[in-house]
Enzyme design. Sequence first.
Site, PDB file in Angstrom:
ATOM      1  N   ASN A   1     -43.281  25.488  -4.990  1.00  0.00           N
ATOM      2  CA  ASN A   1     -43.080  26.182  -3.937  1.00  0.00           C
ATOM      3  C   ASN A   1     -44.485  26.814  -3.584  1.00  0.00           C
ATOM      4  OD1 ASN A   1     -42.398  27.941  -1.399  1.00  0.00           O
ATOM      5  ND2 ASN A   1     -40.638  28.795  -2.663  1.00  0.00           N
TER       6      ASN A   1
ATOM      7  N   ARG B   1     -40.818  22.318  -2.073  1.00  0.00           N
ATOM      8  CA  ARG B   1     -40.107  22.827  -0.970  1.00  0.00           C
ATOM      9  C   ARG B   1     -40.998  22.859   0.169  1.00  0.00           C
ATOM     10  NH1 ARG B   1     -40.510  29.198   0.754  1.00  0.00           N
ATOM     11  NH2 ARG B   1     -38.782  29.222   2.257  1.00  0.00           N
TER      12      ARG B   1
ATOM     13  N   HIS C   1     -33.556  28.715   4.722  1.00  0.00           N
ATOM     14  CA  HIS C   1     -32.749  29.286   3.529  1.00  0.00           C
ATOM     15  C   HIS C   1     -31.781  28.027   3.278  1.00  0.00           C
ATOM     16  CE1 HIS C   1     -34.013  33.682   4.341  1.00  0.00           C
ATOM     17  NE2 HIS C   1     -34.992  33.005   3.453  1.00  0.00           N
TER      18      HIS C   1
ATOM     19  N   HIS D   1     -27.631  35.422   2.618  1.00  0.00           N
ATOM     20  CA  HIS D   1     -28.820  35.241   1.676  1.00  0.00           C
ATOM     21  C   HIS D   1     -29.841  36.554   2.011  1.00  0.00           C
ATOM     22  CE1 HIS D   1     -31.993  33.414  -0.656  1.00  0.00           C
ATOM     23  NE2 HIS D   1     -32.884  33.902   0.165  1.00  0.00           N
ATOM     24  N   LEU D   2     -30.093  37.522   1.279  1.00  0.00           N
ATOM     25  CA  LEU D   2     -30.751  38.617   1.298  1.00  0.00           C
ATOM     26  C   LEU D   2     -31.659  38.890   0.686  1.00  0.00           C
ATOM     27  CD1 LEU D   2     -27.378  41.069   2.114  1.00  0.00           C
ATOM     28  CD2 LEU D   2     -28.559  39.608   3.631  1.00  0.00           C
TER      29      LEU D   2
ATOM     30  N   ARG E   1     -39.935  41.490   9.000  1.00  0.00           N
ATOM     31  CA  ARG E   1     -39.580  40.857  10.308  1.00  0.00           C
ATOM     32  C   ARG E   1     -38.443  41.412  11.090  1.00  0.00           C
ATOM     33  NH1 ARG E   1     -38.511  35.237   7.076  1.00  0.00           N
ATOM     34  NH2 ARG E   1     -40.357  34.932   6.147  1.00  0.00           N
TER      35      ARG E   1
ATOM     36  N   GLY F   1     -32.186  38.178  -3.648  1.00  0.00           N
ATOM     37  CA  GLY F   1     -32.671  39.510  -4.460  1.00  0.00           C
ATOM     38  C   GLY F   1     -31.844  40.708  -4.036  1.00  0.00           C
ATOM     39  N   ILE F   2     -31.663  41.121  -2.715  1.00  0.00           N
ATOM     40  CA  ILE F   2     -30.823  42.170  -2.279  1.00  0.00           C
ATOM     41  C   ILE F   2     -29.317  42.084  -2.549  1.00  0.00           C
ATOM     42  CG2 ILE F   2     -30.442  43.473  -0.317  1.00  0.00           C
ATOM     43  CD1 ILE F   2     -33.143  43.228   0.593  1.00  0.00           C
ATOM     44  N   GLY F   3     -28.811  40.926  -2.119  1.00  0.00           N
ATOM     45  CA  GLY F   3     -27.518  40.467  -1.873  1.00  0.00           C
ATOM     46  C   GLY F   3     -26.930  40.444  -3.364  1.00  0.00           C
ATOM     47  N   GLU F   4     -27.806  40.135  -4.370  1.00  0.00           N
ATOM     48  CA  GLU F   4     -27.327  40.000  -5.822  1.00  0.00           C
ATOM     49  C   GLU F   4     -27.634  41.186  -6.592  1.00  0.00           C
ATOM     50  OE1 GLU F   4     -29.362  36.854  -7.797  1.00  0.00           O
ATOM     51  OE2 GLU F   4     -29.066  35.493  -5.933  1.00  0.00           O
ATOM     52  N   ASN F   5     -28.139  42.146  -5.907  1.00  0.00           N
ATOM     53  CA  ASN F   5     -28.538  43.664  -6.907  1.00  0.00           C
ATOM     54  C   ASN F   5     -28.181  44.825  -6.185  1.00  0.00           C
ATOM     55  OD1 ASN F   5     -29.907  42.710  -9.370  1.00  0.00           O
ATOM     56  ND2 ASN F   5     -30.811  41.355  -7.668  1.00  0.00           N
TER      57      ASN F   5
ATOM     58  N   GLU G   1     -32.448  28.261  -5.936  1.00  0.00           N
ATOM     59  CA  GLU G   1     -33.305  27.119  -4.919  1.00  0.00           C
ATOM     60  C   GLU G   1     -33.994  26.446  -5.768  1.00  0.00           C
ATOM     61  OE1 GLU G   1     -34.409  29.421  -1.011  1.00  0.00           O
ATOM     62  OE2 GLU G   1     -34.461  30.937  -2.563  1.00  0.00           O
TER      63      GLU G   1
END
Length: 404
Positions: free
Chosen positions: A12, A91, A180, A208-209, A241, A331-335, A385
């Site tokens: 990537n 990627r 994503h 997906h955060l 963004r 990263g945010i969504g999982e933590n 991913e």
Amino acid sequence: MSDTQNLVLVINCGSSSLKFAVFAGSSQDPELSGLAECLGSPEARLKYRIHDGESQTVALSGPGHDAALASILGILGEQGLLGRVTAVGHRIVHGGERFCASAVITPEVLADIEACTPLAPLHNPANLLGVRTAMEALPDVAHVAVFDTSFHQTMPETAFSYAVPERFYRQHGVRRYGFHGTSHRFVAAQTVEMLDLNPDDHGIVIAHLGNGASASAILNGRSVDTSMGMTPLEGLVMGTRCGDVDVGAVLHMARCEGLDLDGIDRVLNRESGLLGLSGLSNDCRTLEQAAAEGHAGARLALAVFVHRLARSIGALATSLPRLDAVVFTGGIGENSSLIRRDTVARLGVFGLTLDVAANDAAVRGRAGVISAGNRPVVAVVATNEEWMIASDALALVQSSSGPA
């Protein structure tokens, strides 16, 4: 060779970094992974971790991507892995309408990726640099392109069209593409398995955060709508963004400060989002701590992030005949149990309820159901991913007669 002997190198490539991972067969745990960072500067270095080992950092012999890849290949050689690499998965951010699936890289495919560069001028050139560098270093190995946009090519015309004169679409490719996609595709499949949903009859919204963020509506395994647009700027509030913003407001900003197009691009892509709202940071962890300590900007940034996320999930649900699950990843969504808690609280109109203990426990790789009710389910699913790219690459190589 058996699947466990075959290795896939995943690359990537960004403008100043090169993230990589090496996978063996169907295993989702990499044998080796790491990040070459600060490329283009004297501080260029490679951080890597061998499976179940300690992380290590080495200085690179030069500042370029070629030096980074040479160092990665050297480590593979030292570990006795290089000779087992049968494919390299790359990627690629933007495949436009040319690519509805991953593709073995040929000169024609390279030309098509190059043709998509105007749609992703910040991303595709860096991706192509990684492809060309890797193909030069590994000329006898198959190289595969995996596109962020391809999964969303199943969106109907009503979802991907902008309400602008049609000639902009026909002549210049102006439409919504979504991003994503590799993550959304992986998480969608994992969700069906985790929740024992019917693969041919289900509706899911995935959020997906991370520093980049997007949400998608998935109907029977296919993307039917998503929050990002022609570029990764549209949609949710992100790290730096802005997400959705009135174009008229952008024009007003430009007039107020005398900004040209590059200046507007810089403000919207690099100075906005959580960073712009908080005046403090684009990192959700830093903002959560600051908000708990009373920082007004951090509190506002997180509240706007949640408001826009909940609104987007609700809107995307209208693209589905029914809503079986809302899934958080990235990263945010999982933590971030806080972001999940506050978002689900705003979605009570859909019947979503939260199991507070399960939500608090779903951090640092712990996935599972975090809702208290039956349907719709709320769940956390860890994305992967890199493995999805490796899986595509291996499948294409095994189905083809040989390297491209």
